[in-house]
Design an enzyme around this catalytic site. Structure first.
Site, PDB file in Angstrom:
ATOM      1  CG  ASP A 343      -1.796   1.174   1.332  1.00  0.00           C
ATOM      2  OD1 ASP A 343      -2.319   1.606   0.297  1.00  0.00           O
ATOM      3  OD2 ASP A 343      -1.955   1.699   2.441  1.00  0.00           O
ATOM      4  CG  ASN A 753      -7.422   0.476   2.402  1.00  0.00           C
ATOM      5  OD1 ASN A 753      -6.710   0.341   3.399  1.00  0.00           O
ATOM      6  ND2 ASN A 753      -7.152   1.359   1.467  1.00  0.00           N
TER       7      ASN A 753
END
Length: 1054
Positions: A343, A753
């Site tokens: 990420d 997420n």
């Protein structure tokens, strides 16, 4: 659907608590997350352990050993190792289970019943799913007549992001959604107390519904070991078959000559004797099956996990966060990583947001040099003086009451879900769901639009020193699909307005046509901001008609109280009202890189690890971060951009990319059993390339018809950046690489997420950052900073993999050598299933005599220190290629064992054949030969070490001392007198080991075992040196130069 009619009166605090304590019924809120209890532990644990093939095999052996016609070994030779292995494993399982036990809080929580109404104190964590009815700071969440409630809600489920229900009171129906529910595990904040209605308790809570069985991750070495154990079983059966056939031949030819003093039992003929011999050798050769292998592996993994937990160089002092190995089963896999999926926000960056620039009505603010003096906030008594801004023109525009500027900051002050806490006058503390919201509200606060407080019905802000309260009519929530949020408010003057903020792509689609020119200018500013690596949002508003809003509000109420398809109905209403918006401008927030990120990525790239960044940010922002992190570089041959919006164009763009490789993708079959998908083979690439693809194109690229084309193109690139991706797409990318590449993957992230991506990868790493603990709780390893990943992989991962591979090679070698000596002895004992060793030596061989050297090597071995691991990242590459342990390495271990067993049996046999003692007595008896063979075996195995360090020598000489001490004790007169049947080797040790020819035989055997192997290794280093060998030679040259220079300086001084 749950339905409850509840007569409820809010009682006084003490009365409510008293009623709560008295209302104990049959069902409770107690939660049991442990696997065992006091009664089920033993049967369940044993059942699980005997599902392992090796444990079940040794249980069968134990049953065979009670049959006198088959067994030539005492029962304790199998019982002692089996009980020890089962006990150690059971102790570990019990410890893990005790840690996981969670009863559900205090005894009051444990006896809580569904539909209780109870008071909650801050900061007490909730142990049930509760509807918030009343709090200290808020009035009743719903204006209720406290008499009769009717609650209808969804049945228990695992959706943490949604709740559907209604509450009817006095004929009025109210919507119950996620914003009115306090979930189990949450903590009460921003208020001192509240009253709540328990909706779900115990295992029905959403948190416990999410606590299903996590997918068990297994390393590639685990999978290989299972295959090898099955092969060992087959080889064992083959050896026993050969010896059984040998027994039949021997019985037919020479067996009759021995029946005078070894008469056959009744009914035992030659074929049946061969059958019994087969099972007898299954028992004798059982050591070829490694019963202690699994428990030894667990001990090694546990020790290497402690090294990670104890590593101070992976401790982050600022946040007081140490590194944590949350699993003990994947350590060696850390030394084989080929692909890292990362990420961006909070993982590569700090996730500490700073309001940097903005565009308002087509004018850009914040474009000033940092040398300019900071804005003086003295005009605003409620300003946060830690906030820094250098463009004075924006402050002047605010003071001049520029309408667009005021609307811009009014939107920031109203459109959010931030909670404000003001314990002392003027000292505001904002509690935001995300750092972005906190930064935007803080910016509005400093520019004169101060968010002060909120209730369910209103938002209070201070506009340029004047306090104003806006009626909050509706909140249009943000989610990963909408990528925007809106609020509808009524100003004190009675004006209705919708304020919206969100991703520019989403807001632009809903703008009025009159904003086209402003949109073009703002887009240029957005691209500039994204090019600088800033996070951007667009802001817009819309004035609403009172009559239209009344009708929309009624439909909104009907949709929000619907029990079926509520989300879809609300989405349609949101789409309807979020149209013809007027663009206000855009914000740009800076999220700085974490310390050491570029250096870490550069080191990992040198270790031939490919890094893919999966982010939800704009393409320009992602590209800029790529350059900042040294993932994208100007000297790359090319950087491919895929941004098409239909499948044909995406296919065309991927097909035209040929980064210096062959035209067609190359496949090779998976080398495992079953109908597995084909594997995309790595291709040689001339040059370095990068790939950037956005979420729309990625959705098409991940389709079945195009996934191989996308994967092949991506794998040819040094760096891959996927932008504007959803959490589901992150997991799909990881699964795609796992499916078609023979490579180990690692995913690292910090937010909720990233959870799907972390769970999908072979190894998941969580960053303890600003986004909560969801990623950490789902991960296998966790720490506070991305830079620690370098040490986790290049040091701990590589050491763990190297130690595990050396352990396995050494373990199989010592067990095979031990067993093959039995095999050769069978040809000299008439295939009678007699053991070549003493029974107690067989029992203690793996548990005592050879345990310390192998565990010492597996826990403390370091071919190079951590400094050299960093200086030479290419040392990591052999792990990616499985060079240290594979089927080939296993076969070499078996050949080595065959050679050693031949030397260990035939050299002592030949040396003792027709040999006498110094006094002329015969020394060639069975017991003396057994002692000589086992002594040669122990000494040879202890001397077979790659490195000689203080730790190794301690374990080696300690093991040899223990062997001789135990041997002399067990073969002493006193032991034999006490247990005559169990210790028959009386006086063998002192009578044999005082003979010079015995020691000469031991020396000769040890040399013949070790010397050829050392010579082979030496030639291998000279002819086919590995990267480790080359570095070892380099280290020797460095040390030699150092000592030569030091000796020269000392000689010069003297």
């Amino acid at each position: 659907m749950y339905h409850l009619v509840l007569s409820c009166t809010l009682l006084s605090w003490k009365t409510c608590w008293f009623h709560f304590l008295l209302s104990q019924c049959r069902n409770t809120n107690a939660i049991k997350t442990s696997k065992y209890n006091a009664f089920t532990f033993l049967p369940l644990n044993l059942f699980e352990q005997f599902q392992r093939i090796a444990n079940a095999y040794f249980l069968i052996l134990l049953l065979l050993q009670v049959i006198p016609a088959i067994s030539s070994l005492s029962w304790f030779t199998t019982v002692v190792p089996l009980v020890l292995v089962l006990s150690v494993t059971a102790a570990k399982d019990a410890t893990d289970d005790i840690v996981s036990i969670h009863i559900g809080g205090s005894c009051i929580w444990a006896t809580l019943l569904t539909f209780h109404i109870l008071p909650l104190l801050s900061p007490s964590p909730f142990q049930a799913d509760i509807f918030l009815a009343f709090s200290f700071h808020l009035s009743l969440s719903l204006s209720l007549s406290l008499s009769l409630w009717e609650v209808r809600c969804e049945p228990p489920n695992n959706r943490l992001d949604r709740f559907t229900g209604t509450l009817t009171n006095a004929g009025q129906k109210y919507s119950l959604d996620n914003n009115k529910i306090l979930l189990r595990g949450c903590t009460l904040r921003n208020t001192e107390w509240c009253f709540g209605l328990v909706l779900f308790g115990g295992p029905e809570t959403k948190l416990m519904q999410n606590c299903g069985k996590t997918t068990f991750k297994r390393t590639s070495i685990d999978r290989l070991m299972n295959v090898l154990v099955l092969c060992i079983f087959g080889f064992l059966a083959f050896m026993c078959m050969i010896l059984a056939i040998g027994n039949r031949i021997w019985e037919q030819r020479w067996g009759s000559e021995f029946t005078a003093f070894l008469p056959r039992q009744d009914g035992v003929d030659t074929p049946f004797s061969s059958f019994l011999t087969f099972w007898s050798y299954v028992i004798i050769l059982n050591t070829v099956v490694p019963i202690s292998l699994y428990v030894s592996v667990e001990v090694i993994r546990l020790g290497n996990s402690f090294y990670i937990d104890w590593d101070r160089k992976m401790y982050h002092a600022r946040s007081d966060t140490p590194a944590k190995a949350r699993t003990t089963t994947l350590n060696e896999e850390l030394g084989q990583i080929k692909y890292i999926f990362s990420d961006k926000t909070g993982t590569l960056t700090q996730n500490i947001m700073i309001f940097n620039k903005c565009s308002i009505n087509g004018k850009c603010y914040g474009e000033v040099q940092m040398v300019t003096r900071k804005v003086d906030w003295s005009f605003n008594p409620l300003a946060d003086h830690q906030f820094s801004f250098h463009d004075h023109s924006l402050v002047e525009a605010v003071k001049l009451e520029n309408v667009e500027v005021h609307s811009f900051f009014r939107t920031l002050a109203l459109c959010h879900t931030v909670m404000a806490e003001e314990k002392t006058e003027g000292e505001l503390l904002y509690q935001a769901q995300s750092p972005d919201e906190g930064a935007l509200v803080t910016a509005a606060r400093n520019f004169g639009f101060v968010f002060r407080s909120r209730t369910p019905e209103s938002v209070t802000i201070v506009e340029m020193g004047k306090q104003r309260s806006y009626e909050l009519l509706a909140i249009l929530d943000f989610n990963n699909v909408r990528k925007r949020m809106s609020v509808i408010v009524r100003s004190p003057e009675g004006k209705l307005c919708l304020y919206c903020k969100g991703a520019d792509t989403m807001v632009y689609e809903r703008l009025d046509q009159s904003c086209t020119k402003l949109m073009d200018v703002t887009t240029e500013h957005l691209n500039e901001y994204a090019g600088e690596g800033l996070r951007t949002l667009a802001l817009a508003y819309k004035d609403l008609d009172e009559e239209y809003f009344s009708r929309w509000k009624q439909r909104h109420h009907e949709a929000s109280t619907a029990l079926e398809d509520r989300e879809d109905k609300l989405d349609l209403l949101y789409e309807e009202i979020e149209k013809d918006l007027v663009l206000l401008g855009a914000t740009a927030i800076e999220d700085k890189l974490q310390d050491g990120v570029p250096q870490t990525i550069e080191q990992l790239a040198k270790a031939d690890i490919k890094i893919w960044v999966l982010t939800g940010d704009k393409q320009e922002t992602a590209e800029n971060i790529g350059y900042s992190c040294n993932m994208l570089r100007e000297e790359m041959n090319d950087i491919f951009i895929v941004s098409a919006n239909n499948p044909d164009d995406v296919r065309q763009e991927l097909s035209t990319m040929k980064p210096g490789a062959e035209e067609e993708a190359i496949f090779m079959p998976e080398r495992t059993l079953g109908n597995k998908p084909k594997v995309v083979r790595d291709e040689e690439v001339n040059g370095e390339y990068g790939l950037v693809i956005n979420g729309h194109s990625l959705a098409y690229a991940l389709e079945h018809s195009m996934e191989l084309l996308f994967l092949r193109t991506a794998c040819l690139c040094k760096t891959v950046i996927c932008c504007r991706v959803t959490p589901l797409q992150k997991a799909q990318v990881v699964e795609l690489v796992k499916k078609y590449k023979q490579a180990v993957t690692l995913a690292i992230g910090d937010g909720a997420n990233d959870v799907s991506m972390i769970k999908a990868a072979h190894i998941g790493v969580g960053i303890s950052g600003q986004e909560g603990m969801q990623a950490v709780l789902s991960s296998d390893y966790s720490f506070a900073q991305f830079r620690f990943l370098e040490r986790l992989l290049l040091v701990h991962g590589r050491w763990s993999y190297l130690r595990m591979c050396k352990f396995l090679r050494y373990f199989f070698y010592k067990n095979f050598t031990f067993t093959f000596v039995h095999f050769w002895y069978a040809f000299f004992c008439g295939f009678s299933a007699q053991t070549v060793y003493d029974e107690w030596f067989i029992t203690l061989y793996n548990l005592v005599y050879t345990a310390l050297p192998v565990l010492g090597m597996s826990l403390f071995d370091q071919d190079v220190n951590d400094m050299w691991s960093f200086q030479h990242p290419s040392l990591y590459v052999p792990g990616q290629l499985n060079q240290y342990f594979s089927k080939t390495a296993f076969f070499k271990c078996a050949l080595h064992s065959v050679y050693s067993s031949v030397v260990l049996f035939f050299i002592p046999y030949a040396a003792m054949y027709d040999t006498v003692r110094d006094d002329g007595r015969d020394i060639a008896d069975y017991q003396s030969f057994a002692l000589l063979a086992q002594t040669c075996l122990v000494i040879t195995l202890c001397l077979d070490m790659s490195y000689w360090t203080a730790v190794n020598q301690f374990f080696v000489w300690g093991s040899l001392a223990m062997y001789f001490a135990v041997t002399f004790s067990m073969y002493s007169n006193g032991t034999h007198i006490t247990f005559p049947a169990s210790f028959p080797f009386i006086g063998t040790a002192r009578n044999s080991l005082n003979q010079p020819n015995v020691w000469l035989t031991i020396l000769l055997t040890s040399i013949l075992c070790v010397l050829p192997v050392v010579a082979y290794r030496f030639l291998l280093i000279q002819l086919r040196p590995t990267i480790n060998d080359k570095l070892g030679l380099h280290l020797c040259l460095v040390l030699a130069s150092y000592w030569l220079a030091r000796s020269s300086s000392v000689s010069g001084v003297s």
